[in-house]
Enzyme design. Sequence first.
Site, short mmCIF file in Angstrom:
data_model
loop_
_atom_site.label_atom_id
_atom_site.label_comp_id
_atom_site.label_asym_id
_atom_site.label_seq_id
_atom_site.Cartn_x
_atom_site.Cartn_y
_atom_site.Cartn_z
N CYS A 1 -3.75 6.22 0.41
CA CYS A 1 -3.68 4.99 -0.40
C CYS A 1 -3.60 5.29 -1.90
CB CYS A 1 -4.88 4.09 -0.12
SG CYS A 1 -5.04 3.62 1.62
N GLY B 1 0.81 -1.21 0.00
CA GLY B 1 0.00 0.00 0.00
C GLY B 1 0.85 1.26 0.00
#
Length: 259
Positions: A185, A85
């Site tokens: 993200c 991520g």
Amino acid sequence: MLLPPVFYHYFRTPLPYKRTLLLQEKIHQLQLAARRSSSHHDILLLLEHRPVYTSGRRQTEQELHAERTRLTSIGADFAVAARGGQLTYHGPGQLVGYPLLDLARTSPPMGIRDYICRMQKMIQSYLLRTHGITHVPSDHTGVFLDPVTKIASIGVQVRHRLTTHGFAMNVTKEPLGWFGQVVACGLADVKAGCVAEARGNNARVEDVVPGIVDAFGTLYGRDMVKLYPQNAGELGEAILALEEDALAAGEWLKAPSPN
């Protein structure tokens, strides 16, 4: 095949992120050593963090330097994590779960894709059953309330089939202002949501813990047993030491400082 229980522990004081990374690494090493005699335990740590922005393992220091400077100036810590991520936020009002599991306990071993899929379904099941909150499908990992509102994130690491890192679910509104400072993200058109906002009530993190524990046991097919640190040897000592550090750290900022 009858699997052993997962031992879980909930920390009631928000934890400093880097010290919590060290605890995960400590447990990982204990599991590796004890696995030779099949005496290792699977653990689920449930907690909140003190305000911190974290980056994923694929982001470089050159990419992150300016963001690190800006985000620490508004009152948060900054750390580079070994999970998958990109840049995200953790802090009070958000329940973080770190499952430290041996994926090789099953036959055949549980794959990483299956492990992450179960984690996502666990959060979705909890939200629907306990709060009546439905999710929408997304091409992105995590749980979404609608195409542009994300309530939970997932980022894991697996070494030697032993897991670290895990999931984060926003419960109160406190994390939302911190999320507003970044593109979390890497999703530029997505904002953060939370249980309290979706339900229109004053949800508390401690109130969601029992339901998450139950949902975790159901989705992974495991009995869940409360861990008592005072009876857990070297692992328990490490947990108690971290709780003392968290208490000594004192108060934290409830919202980003204006620049």
